[in-house]
Each structure stands twice: as structure tokens, then as C-alpha cells.
Design a protein around this motif. Structure first.
Motif: not given
Length: 355
Positions: A126-133, A170, A174, A186
């Protein structure tokens, strides 16, 4: 007027234009006339191409049962040619007032908006994982993403003390393109060894679902960090390659994207670039992706050094043990060093250790 007509690969016709409802207003001419040349459309339409080197045109005109003359145009672009041209269709003597009656078709051979190739990881992230994982919240062997340190040497983060000062958006975080590599936080993580890692490549067009990238979109693959400890393999090139290779000379191996896989023999970060060969599309189709190889074995020759030192140490210990055995037997030592007594503390029993 026809604008921005293009296709994914050649020599598929760019467009097929049908011009109808145009009636010849020549006196004494029509479907009942005896002039066969007019019935074939020779004197009804005149087609003129502004740039004949860009496109090829096949025209066919006919009369229908209602007396309407129809002109069919099949427009095909020449191989790997970009640009635009005007096709002028003239109807001689169609008007009693105007000396010339005509209309224009503008054909543009260019890349359609939104067409690109896309790489997808084997596991959807998910996009959130790429940014905040945060890989610290996962067990090491279960982590799917790897945090990358800031280099601070090139591009976006040059001479910056922290990544917050780099001005990364952002979209930059990505993106896998090399110009935004300093903003990338990431990266997809795999564990050593990496054999036949299948690459999932898709063709994306505006307002359409993803299509699996396949022939004739043959690709070239390269590693941007100048690493050589990797190998790319693909399925056999199909016969369409023989029709394309005469148009250009390649310095690197060509691969079929359907079934393309890579094997990595090193560790840490790999940065790959996938490029579709020229001539199959009006677009410059390029995609990049990164892979981090973790948990590698000891690099050569440390593994052999550790094994050798362990073997030497074990052999020395065994030799020393048998030397002591021989020394005690020769001098008739009755109390070897491993026979000892432990003096008990008050209120405890005595334990004896014998050979």
C-alpha cells in the motif's frame, strides 16, 4: 478533423476514415450516369498529403445505392516516424459559388498521453506502507521493506544535513527514478539467495486497465549502480524480433518482457532500468525499480578463513590432548588433572568427579 491518432506498435493502421454523405453536384453526373470513371470516384475526390514521408495512405471510393459517394482512407505511419501532417480532401466542382471545396484532416503521430510501463512488486504494498512503514516493528525475516539511509552526495539532497531539508514531495518519495533516489526512503527487500526473481511489467494507458507487457514491446535491462553480479533471463524471442532487428543495432541483450526474470548474486541495493526498444511505440517507455538483498552469507574469502581457522583450532586441541595423554602415561602420573575434589561447604554433601 482527426487529431492525435497513434497506436502502440507498427505497422498497424493509424486510422481508417470513412467520408460519406458527399453528393456530387455535377450536372448530368450521378449514380445513373454512364460515366464509369465518376462511379469509381476518380473525379469526385482528390486526396493530397502535406507530408508524404510521414504516412502512407490507401484510398477507395464508391457509390452507394442512394447515390452518395463514399471515400475510405486507410492511414498508416511509417516506421518510427513522429510528427503531424495535413490530409486535404478536395471535391472538384462541388459548389457553384466556391472555386474549390475541400476539408482537412490533421493526423498526428505522437505518444498518447498517459501511456507508460509499470513495474509491480510480487507482493502488493500500500501507498501508506511505502511512506510510513517501519521495519523495526516487524520480525527481521518478515520485513518486506528496507529503510534506506540518506546519501547526501547527489541530486536532491546534495549538501543537506537531513532528508527533511531536501524538499522531497510525496511523489518523489514514491518514485523509483534515479533523479529522485535521495528522496526514496523505502525499498523492496528480499533475502539471499535470489534466483529467477520474476519481474511483473505492465503497459498502462489512460482510462484503461493494466495490460501485461509482451511482444513486440521487447526490453533492455541495465543496472544503474554499475553492478555486474546479476543475470537476466527471458523466454525465447518470438519471430517478430526478426522483423525488427534490421532497423537498429543493439549493444545489450534484448529480452521478452513476458517471463523476464533476474538472478542476483550479491547483497544490498540494486537499481534496475527497463527500456522498451525504439521503433515499437511513439513513446519513450522507461521504468526503474530497486531491490535490496538482505542476509547474505560471508563474502569471499571470509567464509573460508573462518572454516580454516576453526579446523586448525580443533586440530590443535586434539593434538594437545593426545600429547598430554602420552606424557602422563610415560611418566606414570596417577592423578590426572581432571581428577579433582570439591570441598563441600558446611551442611552439603561431597561430590567426586572421576574419569
Amino acid at each position: 478533423m482527426l487529431q492525435s491518432v497513434s497506436t502502440g506498435h507498427l505497422p498497424k493502421p493509424l486510422a481508417q476514415v470513412s467520408l460519406s454523405n458527399v453528393r456530387a453536384h455535377q450536372e448530368g453526373r450521378g449514380p445513373a450516369a454512364e460515366d464509369c470513371s465518376l462511379r469509381k470516384g476518380a473525379q469526385v475526390f482528390k486526396v493530397t498529403v502535406g507530408n508524404p514521408q510521414l504516412v502512407q495512405i490507401q484510398s477507395e471510393s464508391k457509390w452507394d445505392e442512394s447515390g452518395v459517394s463514399i471515400l475510405n482512407l486507410v492511414i498508416t505511419s511509417n516506421f518510427n516516424q513522429r510528427g503531424y501532417t495535413t490530409i486535404l480532401v478536395t471535391i472538384p466542382e462541388a459548389s457553384l459559388i466556391c472555386p474549390i471545396t475541400c476539408f482537412a484532416i490533421i493526423v498526428q503521430c505522437s505518444c498518447p498521453a498517459g501511456k507508460m510501463i509499470v513495474y509491480e512488486t510480487p507482493i502488493f504494498i500500500k501507498k501508506e506502507d511505502w511512506l510510513h512503514y517501519n521495519e523495526k516493528n516487524e520480525a527481521h525475516e518478515n520485513a518486506i521493506l528496507k529503510n534506506l539511509p540518506k546519501t547526501g552526495l547527489y541530486k536532491q539532497c546534495e549538501m543537506k544535513k537531513s532528508r527533511k531539508e531536501c524538499g522531497c514531495t510525496e511523489a518523489m518519495k514514491l518514485s523509483s527514478f534515479i533523479q529522485y533516489s535521495d528522496c526514496r526512503e523505502k525499498v523492496y527487500r528480499v533475502t539471499y539467495p535470489v534466483n529467477d526473481f520474476l519481474l511483473k511489467l505492465y503497459l498502462k494507458k489512460s482510462n484503461q486497465d493494466l495490460q501485461q507487457l509482451s511482444a513486440p514491446y521487447f526490453v533492455l535491462i541495465s543496472e544503474l549502480n554499475n553492478r555486474t553480479n546479476w543475470v537476466a533471463t527471458s523466454t525465447k524471442i518470438n519471430p517478430s524480433f526478426d522483423k525488427l532487428r534490421k532497423y537498429f543495432v543493439m549493444s545489450t541483450a534484448m529480452h521478452n518482457p513476458d517471463g523476464l526474470s533476474i538472478s542476483l548474486f550479491g547483497s544490498e541495493l540494486y537499481h534496475f532500468r527497463i527500456t522498451v526498444i525504439s521503433g515499437v511505440s511513439f513513446c519513450n517507455l522507461v521504468e526503474e525499480f530497486q531491490i535490496y538483498v538482505d542476509d547474505p552469507p560471508m563474502a569471499y574469502p571470509f567464509h573460508y578463513l573462518v572454516s580454516m581457522i576453526t579446523a586448525i583450532g580443533l586440530g590443535t586441541f586434539i593434538m594437545f590432548y593426545f600429547t598430554l595423554q602420552h606424557y602422563w602415561s610415560k611418566f606414570n602420573i596417577k592423578t590426572p588433572c581432571w581428577k579433582f575434589k570439591v570441598h563441600p561447604s558446611p551442611g552439603s554433601k561431597l561430590f567426586k568427579f572421576n574419569k
